[in-house]
Design a protein around this motif. Structure first.
Motif, PDB file in Angstrom:
ATOM      1  N   VAL A  58       0.962  -1.282   0.017  1.00  0.00           N
ATOM      2  CA  VAL A  58       0.178  -0.052  -0.067  1.00  0.00           C
ATOM      3  C   VAL A  58       0.789   1.134   0.010  1.00  0.00           C
ATOM      4  CG1 VAL A  58      -1.652   1.329   1.688  1.00  0.00           C
ATOM      5  CG2 VAL A  58      -2.004  -1.016   0.899  1.00  0.00           C
ATOM      6  N   ALA A  59       1.665   1.451   0.796  1.00  0.00           N
ATOM      7  CA  ALA A  59       2.870   2.369   0.787  1.00  0.00           C
ATOM      8  C   ALA A  59       3.406   2.561  -0.512  1.00  0.00           C
ATOM      9  CB  ALA A  59       4.013   2.172   1.810  1.00  0.00           C
ATOM     10  N   ASP A  60       3.838   1.332  -1.150  1.00  0.00           N
ATOM     11  CA  ASP A  60       4.507   1.656  -2.557  1.00  0.00           C
ATOM     12  C   ASP A  60       3.625   2.065  -3.406  1.00  0.00           C
ATOM     13  OD1 ASP A  60       6.922   0.331  -1.619  1.00  0.00           O
ATOM     14  OD2 ASP A  60       6.510  -1.621  -2.118  1.00  0.00           O
ATOM     15  N   GLU A  61       2.230   1.819  -3.420  1.00  0.00           N
ATOM     16  CA  GLU A  61       1.017   2.070  -4.190  1.00  0.00           C
ATOM     17  C   GLU A  61       0.880   3.612  -4.163  1.00  0.00           C
ATOM     18  OE1 GLU A  61      -1.517   0.936  -7.579  1.00  0.00           O
ATOM     19  OE2 GLU A  61       0.246  -0.106  -6.421  1.00  0.00           O
ATOM     20  N   LYS A  64       3.875   5.185  -6.100  1.00  0.00           N
ATOM     21  CA  LYS A  64       3.532   5.214  -7.251  1.00  0.00           C
ATOM     22  C   LYS A  64       2.476   5.919  -7.917  1.00  0.00           C
ATOM     23  CE  LYS A  64       1.502   1.504 -10.255  1.00  0.00           C
ATOM     24  NZ  LYS A  64       1.132   0.199 -10.280  1.00  0.00           N
ATOM     25  N   ARG A  65       1.466   6.343  -7.137  1.00  0.00           N
ATOM     26  CA  ARG A  65       0.172   7.067  -7.455  1.00  0.00           C
ATOM     27  C   ARG A  65       0.250   8.652  -6.945  1.00  0.00           C
ATOM     28  NH1 ARG A  65      -4.350   4.238  -9.389  1.00  0.00           N
ATOM     29  NH2 ARG A  65      -3.841   1.980  -9.620  1.00  0.00           N
ATOM     30  N   ARG A  66       1.605   8.958  -6.626  1.00  0.00           N
ATOM     31  CA  ARG A  66       1.902  10.091  -5.825  1.00  0.00           C
ATOM     32  C   ARG A  66       1.101  11.429  -6.559  1.00  0.00           C
ATOM     33  NH1 ARG A  66       7.195  12.293  -3.413  1.00  0.00           N
ATOM     34  NH2 ARG A  66       6.480  14.330  -2.522  1.00  0.00           N
ATOM     35  N   LYS A  67       1.240  11.537  -7.852  1.00  0.00           N
ATOM     36  CA  LYS A  67       0.422  12.638  -8.561  1.00  0.00           C
ATOM     37  C   LYS A  67      -0.960  12.479  -8.241  1.00  0.00           C
ATOM     38  CE  LYS A  67       1.001  13.542 -12.796  1.00  0.00           C
ATOM     39  NZ  LYS A  67       1.260  13.577 -14.003  1.00  0.00           N
ATOM     40  N   ASP A  68      -1.647  11.444  -7.947  1.00  0.00           N
ATOM     41  CA  ASP A  68      -2.920  11.257  -7.856  1.00  0.00           C
ATOM     42  C   ASP A  68      -3.241  11.228  -6.346  1.00  0.00           C
ATOM     43  OD1 ASP A  68      -3.616  10.950 -10.415  1.00  0.00           O
ATOM     44  OD2 ASP A  68      -3.070   8.798 -10.468  1.00  0.00           O
TER      45      ASP A  68
END
Length: 162
Positions: A58-61, A64-68
Motif C-alpha cells: 500500500v505504501a509503495d502504491e 507509485k500514484r503520488r500525482k493522484d
C-alpha cells in the motif's frame, strides 16, 4: 468511494475480530481478501504477516500514484508514507483506496447504526475491479476495523456477536 448508504441486517454478517495493534485495517482487509478468494481464515500470525505485506505494498502504491494521491494526504507526502510504513501506525481512507488497487478487489466499509442495529455502507473503494463480492470491513468509529464475513441468507443469525 460512494456517499450512498445501504443498510444490511446484522444477521447477514459474522464479525471477525482482529487485534487492535495498529494493523487492524490491514489485518481486516487481508482477512477479507482470503475469504473472497475462498481461502481459509488465516491464523493470527499469518494474518499479521499478510497485514504487514499489504501495508508495504500500500505504501509503495501511494508512491507509485503520488500525482493522484499527494493532494489528499495530510502534511508532507514523504513523511506520511514513511509513517504509514511503520507497523503500529493506523491506516485510513487513503490506505483502503490503495489496498483496493494493490489487491485489485473492491472494498466496502460498514459502520453500525446504533439506533437500528443495521450495518450501513459508509464507503466503497475499487469499484473499477467490480462490485460483486467486495472485501468487507467494519469500522467502529474510534479507529478500529474488523473483518466481516457476509452471509446473504441471514441463516447464521447469531453470528453478529463478538
Amino acid at each position: 468511494m460512494s456517499d450512498s448508504k445501504y443498510a444490511f441486517e446484522p444477521a447477514q454478517f459474522k464479525v471477525i475480530c482482529v487485534p487492535g495493534d495498529g494493523r487492524c485495517l490491514f489485518r481486516s482487509v487481508a482477512h477479507g481478501a482470503c475469504l473472497r478468494l475462498g481461502k481459509p481464515s488465516p491464523s493470527e500470525n499469518l494474518q499479521k504477516e499478510l497485514a504487514d505485506e499489504l501495508r508495504a505494498k500500500v505504501a509503495d502504491e501511494l508512491v507509485k500514484r503520488r500525482k493522484d494521491t499527494e493532494w489528499f494526504l495530510e502534511g508532507d507526502f514523504d513523511t506520511y508514507v514513511q509513517q504509514i510504513r511503520k507497523p503500529h501506525v493506523w491506516g485510513g481512507e487513503p490506505e483502503l483506496l490503495m489496498a483496493s488497487h494493490v489487491l485489485q478487489m473492491p472494498i466496502t466499509v460498514f459502520m453500525r447504526d446504533h439506533k437500528s442495529g443495521s450495518l450501513l455502507t459508509i464507503a466503497e473503494y475499487g469499484q473499477d475491479y467490480g462490485r460483486e463480492d467486495p472485501i468487507r470491513v467494519l469500522y467502529h468509529g474510534f479507529g478500529h476495523y474488523d473483518a466481516l464475513d457476509f452471509h446473504p441468507s441471514g441463516a447464521k443469525s447469531k453470528l453478529f456477536q463478538k
